[in-house]
Scaffold this active site. Structure first.
Site, PDB file in Angstrom:
ATOM      1  N   TYR A  66      -2.258   4.310  -2.692  1.00  0.00           N
ATOM      2  CA  TYR A  66      -2.924   3.008  -2.536  1.00  0.00           C
ATOM      3  C   TYR A  66      -3.223   2.668  -1.079  1.00  0.00           C
ATOM      4  O   TYR A  66      -3.916   1.709  -0.803  1.00  0.00           O
ATOM      5  CB  TYR A  66      -2.088   1.895  -3.181  1.00  0.00           C
ATOM      6  N   ASP A  87      -5.801  -3.215  -3.944  1.00  0.00           N
ATOM      7  CA  ASP A  87      -6.978  -2.527  -4.509  1.00  0.00           C
ATOM      8  C   ASP A  87      -8.089  -3.538  -4.776  1.00  0.00           C
ATOM      9  O   ASP A  87      -8.644  -3.596  -5.874  1.00  0.00           O
ATOM     10  CB  ASP A  87      -6.590  -1.772  -5.783  1.00  0.00           C
ATOM     11  N   GLU A 107       3.898  -9.176 -13.765  1.00  0.00           N
ATOM     12  CA  GLU A 107       2.891 -10.153 -14.209  1.00  0.00           C
ATOM     13  C   GLU A 107       3.435 -10.976 -15.381  1.00  0.00           C
ATOM     14  O   GLU A 107       3.185 -12.183 -15.471  1.00  0.00           O
ATOM     15  CB  GLU A 107       1.594  -9.446 -14.607  1.00  0.00           C
ATOM     16  N   ALA A 165       0.871  -1.172   0.000  1.00  0.00           N
ATOM     17  CA  ALA A 165       0.000   0.000   0.000  1.00  0.00           C
ATOM     18  C   ALA A 165       0.912   1.227   0.000  1.00  0.00           C
ATOM     19  O   ALA A 165       1.159   1.856   1.031  1.00  0.00           O
ATOM     20  CB  ALA A 165      -0.912  -0.018   1.215  1.00  0.00           C
ATOM     21  N   VAL A 166       1.458   1.531  -1.180  1.00  0.00           N
ATOM     22  CA  VAL A 166       2.436   2.612  -1.315  1.00  0.00           C
ATOM     23  C   VAL A 166       1.748   3.813  -1.965  1.00  0.00           C
ATOM     24  O   VAL A 166       0.939   3.646  -2.882  1.00  0.00           O
ATOM     25  CB  VAL A 166       3.642   2.140  -2.159  1.00  0.00           C
TER      26      VAL A 166
END
Ligand code: UDP
Ligand code: MN
Length: 279
Positions: free
Chosen positions: A51, A138, A228, A47-48
């Site tokens: 976010y 998120d 990803e 959570a940077v």
């Protein structure tokens, strides 16, 4: 036996790993196997920057649905430790905050995730956790995510690509990249937003993806979908021992399809321009 057989989905891969869909397993029976083992599940979440705003809902819903009845330790990586919300947790669950630097480029935040996961496993988790899941912040839980998901190397099929043909998968297609997957190759298109497995399974994954990512970067190459893409390459070469259906990472904006009997975890709708530090 509470399982009904499903004829509308495929529940096993060609290398004989289960593909987990609602209706293919009996969670009571699975809990009878895993509860006595007294296992600990670690969950990492980043959570940077902006976010951090997603963290409260992520944690509140995880406390309702994620490995209920098991020992869970969250590791929150953030540049704003003072803004980590307080969420009440059962006494077998706790949260640790790990401070990380802020960044002006979201690609860099994403890039460092594998390195930080690798280091966490080496420095903090050995002998303190059995399994680890790495999850996007998120997102929210909407249904149970439990021991049916456990395995040595666990990947989630991306909700955008589970019905489609392989030629549409957004793998890295340039052979100069270490995330390269050639046309006609690959199994599924997996999400970067949720993966996991045993400590050893995820450590090897994180170490390899990080190394490939950095070696690419040193040559000025950034794979199409950053980690990803590297995760997909890794999962193609090292087949996951368990594959989770898109029930385990849906997207709120996607209309539900008939195969989807339950949504367990889903990405919230967000405005990229609002929350990312750069384009
Ligand atoms: N993230 C973050 N700060 C940022 C960008 C990303 O903490 O500025 C983390 C966060 O955990 C997020 C994950 O990296 O869930 C992946 O990024 P994002 O969700 O934007 O990617 P998407 O799911 O949209 O592909
Ligand atoms: Mn996300």
């Amino acid at each position: 036996m509470s399982c009904v057989s499903r004829r509308d989905i495929v529940a096993v891969t060609p290398w004989l790993a289960p593909i987990v869909w609602e209706g293919t397993f009996d969670s009571h029976l699975i809990d009878n196997i895993y509860r006595p083992q007294n296992i600990t599940i670690a969950a990492t979440v980043f959570a940077v920057g902006k976010y951090i705003r997603f963290l409260q809902d992520f944690l509140l819903t995880a406390e309702q649905h994620f490995f209920i009845g098991y020992r869970v330790v969250y590791y929150v990586f953030t540049d704003k430790p003072e803004e980590v919300p307080h969420v009440n947790m059962a006494n077998n669950r706790k949260l640790n905050v790990v401070s990380v630097p802020s960044s002006n480029r979201w690609q860099e935040i994403s890039a460092r995730r594998m390195e930080l996961i690798q280091t966490l496993i080496e420095e903090k988790l050995r002998n303190h956790a059995d399994y680890i899941y790495c999850l996007d912040v998120d997102s929210k839980f909407h249904g149970p995510w439990g021991a049916e998901s456990l395995g040595h190397l666990v990947a989630v099929i991306h909700p955008g690509y589970y019905g489609g043909t392989r030629s549409k998968f957004t793998y890295e297609r340039r052979s100069v990249s270490r995330a390269y997957i050639a046309e006609g190759e690959g199994d599924f298109y997996y999400c970067g937003g949720a993966f996991g497995g045993s400590l050893k399974g995820v450590h090897t994954l994180a170490d390899t993806c990080r190394w490939n990512f950095e070696a690419d970067a040193a040559e000025g190459i950034e794979a199409a979908w950053q980690e990803e893409s590297h995760l997909n390459r890794y999962m193609w070469i090292n087949k996951p021992t368990k594959v989770l259906s898109p029930e385990y990472l849906w997207q709120d904006f996607k209309p539900r399809t008939p195969e989807l009997k339950i949504i367990r975890f889903s990405g919230v709708i967000k405005n990229y321009a609002d929350i990312r530090p750069n384009e």
